[in-house]
Design an enzyme around this catalytic site. Structure first.
Site, PDB file in Angstrom:
ATOM      1  CE1 TYR A  33      38.977 -28.597 -28.786  1.00  0.00           C
ATOM      2  CE2 TYR A  33      39.997 -26.759 -27.650  1.00  0.00           C
ATOM      3  CZ  TYR A  33      39.859 -27.538 -28.778  1.00  0.00           C
ATOM      4  OH  TYR A  33      40.587 -27.235 -29.906  1.00  0.00           O
ATOM      5  NE  ARG A  52      33.532 -22.808 -30.788  1.00  0.00           N
ATOM      6  CZ  ARG A  52      34.669 -22.148 -31.074  1.00  0.00           C
ATOM      7  NH1 ARG A  52      34.883 -21.702 -32.301  1.00  0.00           N
ATOM      8  NH2 ARG A  52      35.572 -21.944 -30.151  1.00  0.00           N
ATOM      9  CE  LYS A 148      37.590 -24.693 -29.388  1.00  0.00           C
ATOM     10  NZ  LYS A 148      38.707 -24.772 -30.307  1.00  0.00           N
ATOM     11  CD  GLU A 180      39.658 -25.308 -39.277  1.00  0.00           C
ATOM     12  OE1 GLU A 180      39.264 -24.330 -38.627  1.00  0.00           O
ATOM     13  OE2 GLU A 180      39.154 -26.439 -39.181  1.00  0.00           O
ATOM     14  CG  LEU A 205      35.973 -24.471 -34.493  1.00  0.00           C
ATOM     15  CD1 LEU A 205      35.159 -25.646 -33.959  1.00  0.00           C
ATOM     16  CD2 LEU A 205      37.007 -24.053 -33.480  1.00  0.00           C
TER      17      LEU A 205
HETATM   18  N1  PDD Z   1      41.507 -23.375 -31.350  1.00  0.00           N
HETATM   19  N2  PDD Z   1      39.969 -23.674 -36.167  1.00  0.00           N
HETATM   20  C1  PDD Z   1      40.432 -24.626 -35.334  1.00  0.00           C
HETATM   21  C2  PDD Z   1      40.711 -25.974 -35.888  1.00  0.00           C
HETATM   22  C3  PDD Z   1      40.642 -24.337 -33.968  1.00  0.00           C
HETATM   23  O1  PDD Z   1      41.095 -25.295 -33.142  1.00  0.00           O
HETATM   24  C4  PDD Z   1      40.374 -23.027 -33.489  1.00  0.00           C
HETATM   25  C5  PDD Z   1      40.567 -22.652 -32.053  1.00  0.00           C
HETATM   26  C6  PDD Z   1      39.905 -22.053 -34.408  1.00  0.00           C
HETATM   27  C7  PDD Z   1      39.570 -20.646 -33.980  1.00  0.00           C
HETATM   28  O2  PDD Z   1      38.384 -20.606 -33.221  1.00  0.00           O
HETATM   29  P1  PDD Z   1      38.156 -19.458 -32.126  1.00  0.00           P
HETATM   30  O3  PDD Z   1      38.345 -18.167 -32.824  1.00  0.00           O
HETATM   31  O4  PDD Z   1      36.780 -19.676 -31.664  1.00  0.00           O
HETATM   32  O5  PDD Z   1      39.209 -19.675 -31.045  1.00  0.00           O
HETATM   33  C8  PDD Z   1      39.699 -22.421 -35.723  1.00  0.00           C
HETATM   34  C9  PDD Z   1      41.681 -23.164 -29.919  1.00  0.00           C
HETATM   35  C10 PDD Z   1      42.135 -21.788 -29.594  1.00  0.00           C
HETATM   36  C11 PDD Z   1      42.557 -24.259 -29.346  1.00  0.00           C
HETATM   37  O6  PDD Z   1      42.356 -25.394 -29.752  1.00  0.00           O
HETATM   38  O7  PDD Z   1      43.408 -23.989 -28.488  1.00  0.00           O
END
Ligand code: PDD
Length: 285
Positions: A33, A52, A148, A180, A205
């Site tokens: 996703y 990504r 992801k 994280e 991620l």
């Molecule tokens: N989550 N780390 C994890 C485990 C995440 O699930 C996310 C994003 C990030 C940040 O990635 P980005 O900056 O590309 O959004 C880091 C999304 C927002 C979600 O699961 O809703």
């Protein structure tokens, strides 16, 4: 009002969009996703999210059912059909419906593509003013966190544990170091104003917001160290913050009940939020 959603090439009312019980996203979390922020009706850093998405699909040998450009057309169409000004657009690709439950990858099955919008305030969010409280928890996720995938039960458990403790989120810990946040990248600011965040690897991620933020920080002459840090170092930090597409930058003002700085969003966290929002507004398309 019902949203219009996208399912496999069709724009449908949300109550009319259904997916098979044999879909592998449902049976095995065999799906990837992306979440892209929407500001002023435009997509923020969507090329990064598309790149990504392609990488996640490549790692899992899921063939894109339509091109990335067609996915972006669908994202834009949904924003328009739902008159969305601000929020997020979610998209998911599962390996599809093989008609039964078998573990191995099926052949000749078309992946399932789903998109929907989530309207919400991203810029004027209350947490941007107050900051967040987090607890640290054991990181029980799998070892390919760079992909992801929708296999998000561990983050759901972490967020529920945080909720049960009346805090906002959890930072995850592996081998004594923070990996994280449960759905965001984690940062601390040392007493001498160095921003510290874990280096990229399969342990986290590779945040799209993280990438943009580190580039912005460098331009602002903010010092960055990509290295491991412990929960203890985080609790002693001058500031702490998170980044993600749904939060942009939120300060963290308490870790495991210990106040960070004076308990308010710190200078560097606020600055990074401000310049990220400027960039997002300027470059969204
Ligand atoms: N989550 N780390 C994890 C485990 C995440 O699930 C996310 C994003 C990030 C940040 O990635 P980005 O900056 O590309 O959004 C880091 C999304 C927002 C979600 O699961 O809703």
């Amino acid at each position: 009002m019902e949203r219009t959603v996208y399912l496999n090439g069709e724009y449908l009312k949300e109550s009319e969009a259904t997916v098979s019980i044999f879909d592998r996203g449902f049976l095995f979390a065999d799906a990837v996703y992306e979440v892209t922020a929407v500001v002023n009706g435009k997509l923020v850093d969507n090329d990064g999210h598309m790149a990504r998405l392609q990488r996640s699909c490549n790692e899992l040998q899921i063939a894109l059912p339509v091109s990335l450009d067609e996915i972006t057309l669908a994202q834009r169409a949904l924003v328009e059909k739902n008159s969305m000004e601000e929020g997020a657009i979610y998209l998911q690709i599962s390996r599809g419906n093989a008609g039964d439950r078998d573990f191995g990858y099926p052949e000749n099955v078309k992946p399932t593509l789903v998109l929907f919008t989530q309207a919400r305030k991203v810029i004027d969010s209350p947490k941007a003013l107050t900051g967040m409280k987090v607890i640290t928890l054991d990181d029980i996720r799998w070892k390919r966190r760079d992909i992801k995938t929708v296999g998000l039960l561990a983050p759901c458990m972490a967020k529920q544990a945080a909720h049960d403790k009346n805090v906002d989120d959890a930072w995850l810990v592996e081998d004594g170091y923070i990996t994280e946040g449960s759905s965001n990248n984690a940062y601390i600011v040392t007493q001498d104003d160095v921003v510290v965040t874990r280096p990229l690897s399969n342990d986290i991620l590779h945040g799209i917001t993280r990438k943009a933020l580190l580039e912005l920080a460098e331009k602002e002459d903010i010092k960055i160290e990509e290295r491991l840090f412990t929960p203890e170092e985080a609790r002693q930090a001058k500031e702490a913050f998170i980044s993600s597409a749904t939060t942009f930058v939120f300060a963290v003002v308490e870790i495991d009940g210990v106040m960070i700085g004076d308990g308010k969003p710190g200078k560097i966290s606020n600055k990074l939020r401000e310049i990220y929002i400027d960039l997002a507004k300027k470059t969204a398309e």
